[in-house]
Design a protein around this motif. Structure first.
Motif, short mmCIF file in Angstrom:
data_model
loop_
_atom_site.label_atom_id
_atom_site.label_comp_id
_atom_site.label_asym_id
_atom_site.label_seq_id
_atom_site.Cartn_x
_atom_site.Cartn_y
_atom_site.Cartn_z
N GLU A 192 0.81 -1.23 0.00
CA GLU A 192 0.00 0.00 0.00
C GLU A 192 0.84 1.27 0.00
OE1 GLU A 192 -2.95 -0.28 3.13
OE2 GLU A 192 -3.74 -2.11 2.22
N VAL B 21 -3.44 8.14 -2.89
CA VAL B 21 -4.75 7.53 -2.63
C VAL B 21 -5.01 7.60 -1.12
CG1 VAL B 21 -6.19 5.47 -2.94
CG2 VAL B 21 -4.30 5.91 -4.54
N GLU C 289 -10.04 5.59 1.08
CA GLU C 289 -10.34 5.10 -0.27
C GLU C 289 -9.74 3.71 -0.48
OE1 GLU C 289 -10.11 8.23 -3.22
OE2 GLU C 289 -9.64 6.66 -4.71
N ILE C 290 -8.56 3.50 0.05
CA ILE C 290 -7.94 2.16 -0.03
C ILE C 290 -8.86 1.15 0.65
CG2 ILE C 290 -5.94 0.76 0.67
CD1 ILE C 290 -4.21 3.29 0.51
N GLN D 71 -12.17 1.50 1.05
CA GLN D 71 -13.38 1.35 0.23
C GLN D 71 -13.15 0.39 -0.93
OE1 GLN D 71 -16.31 2.22 1.08
NE2 GLN D 71 -15.58 3.37 2.84
N GLN D 72 -11.90 0.36 -1.41
CA GLN D 72 -11.57 -0.53 -2.54
C GLN D 72 -11.30 -1.97 -2.10
OE1 GLN D 72 -8.21 1.36 -4.43
NE2 GLN D 72 -9.39 3.12 -5.13
N GLY D 73 -11.50 -2.21 -0.80
CA GLY D 73 -11.32 -3.58 -0.30
C GLY D 73 -9.92 -3.85 0.21
N LYS E 61 -21.44 -5.86 3.05
CA LYS E 61 -21.47 -4.55 2.38
C LYS E 61 -22.91 -4.11 2.16
CE LYS E 61 -18.71 -1.93 -0.73
NZ LYS E 61 -17.79 -1.82 -1.77
#
Ligand code: IZC
Ligand code: ZN
Length: 426
Positions: A88, A96, A100-101, A103-105, A188
């Motif tokens: 990451e 990023v 947001e990381i 939210q992207q899973g 989710k």
């Protein structure tokens, strides 16, 4: 005859009983030319170095005029997890945002995947290694959270690891159930149902003595204020003390909620409102600040420790050690960040990693202070005075660490100048 006598102490740091709020945090009792003795794991005698010369002890330690303090207390760690998140780093460099990381899973959810996949034994072995490192940096009591399982078996697995580490190590670990740490992929869009699921685990966790505290990540896209209140209420009804990851990124009002619910601590508070900060002065909630996370997330805006202390709050400091947003267990580094980024004074900083940190995890009566009768949790630092540690950053200044009177770590000299070279014989 004492078990251990530490003599020739240059500075002995004796934080007052707490929790210390506001101006009381500015006071620190610093005594020079002192000595300290332990017996049966407890502090048995504190006096001047001159008086110590008459005392007998099985082991005498010459502090060489360096600094001795209580063992540090780290009141916020995510100690037990599978995997790591070095991948990451590139995303962070590309700008990023952390949420947001997630939210992207990725983020917390990638650690959840790794933690679910690891056996209890492997998680234990990994956390055990980390615990050795933590002790070597002067920490003798710490909090450890779950939160990378997000389903019954994996959450319990993490909590069992913390329990076993507490039983089998010499350190004291305080366990926190952080089931509502993120929404797992299978829930989710069904946040309330997931929260219900986590609330349903509380009786079992309580009956098995797997956690004393609960915690929730109250943040945009994670859990709302209303959901946090519901979870905290359910926790308190079952006898848990509560904590909350509050106002870290967005100012949702988690600080005010924590105070109104008499939570033991509200943690992060980078975006806390003025009202939230003011409310801390009147309540019993300790503000646990985590400047290592702000630093690691690459942000410029730190929690307003100055306003908190100056308006009467009790502030503690912690690492937030975790594989994503703060990858360090060096509380000494956090002390430097507190000085440099939050303008806390050395006296405030020492009170924040000892007495107030202990209060944030319900250990105010056993950890964080050095007085006769308390556990002999003691650190000998290789520094001339207490102001030196925040000043000389990112090093490990601990020379020797005792937990309940037993030496859990001692720095061995480097061998840079003494290793026999090939051909020089031995
Ligand atoms: O794994 O990112 N903030 N929880 C809330 C964390 C950071 C830990 C993580
Ligand atoms: Zn955290």
């Amino acid at each position: 005859m004492y078990d251990t006598l530490i003599e020739n102490i240059g500075q002995l740091i004796l934080p007052a009983e707490g929790p210390l709020k506001g101006d009381a945090m500015k006071q620190l009792d610093v005594k020079e030319n002192m000595a300290l003795a332990f017996e049966d794991g407890k502090v048995a005698w504190i006096g001047t170095n001159e008086e110590a010369q008459k005392l007998k002890a099985s082991e005498r330690v010459d502090a060489m005029e360096k600094t001795v303090t209580p063992g540090l207390v780290d009141p916020h760690t995510h100690l037990v997890f599978g995997g790591s998140r070095e991948n990451e780093l590139a995303l962070k460099q590309a700008g990023v945002p952390y949420l947001e990381i997630l939210q992207q899973g990725g983020g917390i959810l990638s650690t959840v995947e790794a933690t679910r996949a690891e056996s209890e034994t492997d998680l234990y072995e990994k956390a055990k290694q980390t615990l050795e490192q933590i002790a070597s940096h002067g920490v003798t009591t710490l909090e450890a959270k779950s939160g990378y399982g997000l389903e019954r078996e994996s959450e319990l697995k993490q909590l069992r690891v913390v329990k076993r580490l507490n039983e089998e190590s010499l350190l004291d670990l305080v366990s926190t159930f952080l089931g509502p740490h993120a929404i797992p992929p299978e829930y989710k869009g069904k946040e309330e149902a997931f929260l219900d699921e986590m609330i349903r685990l509380l009786p079992e966790i309580s009956e098995e003595g797997l956690a004393e505290f609960t915690d929730i990540f109250c943040e945009t896209g994670v859990f709302t204020i209303e959901q946090s209140r519901r979870f905290m209420k359910a926790s308190q009804e079952l006898g848990f003390q509560t904590k909350i990851h509050a106002d870290e990124i967005d100012p949702l009002g988690g600080t005010e909620l924590a105070v109104s619910m008499a939570a033991a601590s509200a943690d992060h508070l980078v975006a806390a409102s003025d009202e939230g900060i003011d409310s801390l002065a009147d309540g019993d909630t300790v503000a646990v600040l985590l400047p290592g996370t702000t630093f690691y997330l690459g942000k410029d805006h730190y929690a307003n420790a100055r306003k908190m202390i100056d308006s009467g709050a009790a502030v503690a400091l912690a690492t937030d050690f975790n594989p994503g947003s703060c990858v360090t267990y060096n509380l000494q580094m956090i002390m430097s960040l507190a000085a440099l980024k939050m303008r806390m004074t050395p006296e405030e900083i020492w009170n924040s990693v000892t007495v107030n940190a202990a209060h944030a995890i319900g250990r105010g009566d056993v950890a964080g202070c050095l007085c006769v009768g308390r556990k002999a949790d003691v650190v000998l630092w290789d520094v001339p005075n207490y102001k030196y540690i925040p000043y000389h950053y990112a090093a490990n200044h601990a020379k020797a660490v005792w937990k309940s009177g037993r030496k859990v770590w001692e720095r061995r000299g480097a061998r840079v100048f003494s290793v026999p070279q090939p051909g020089q014989g031995c």
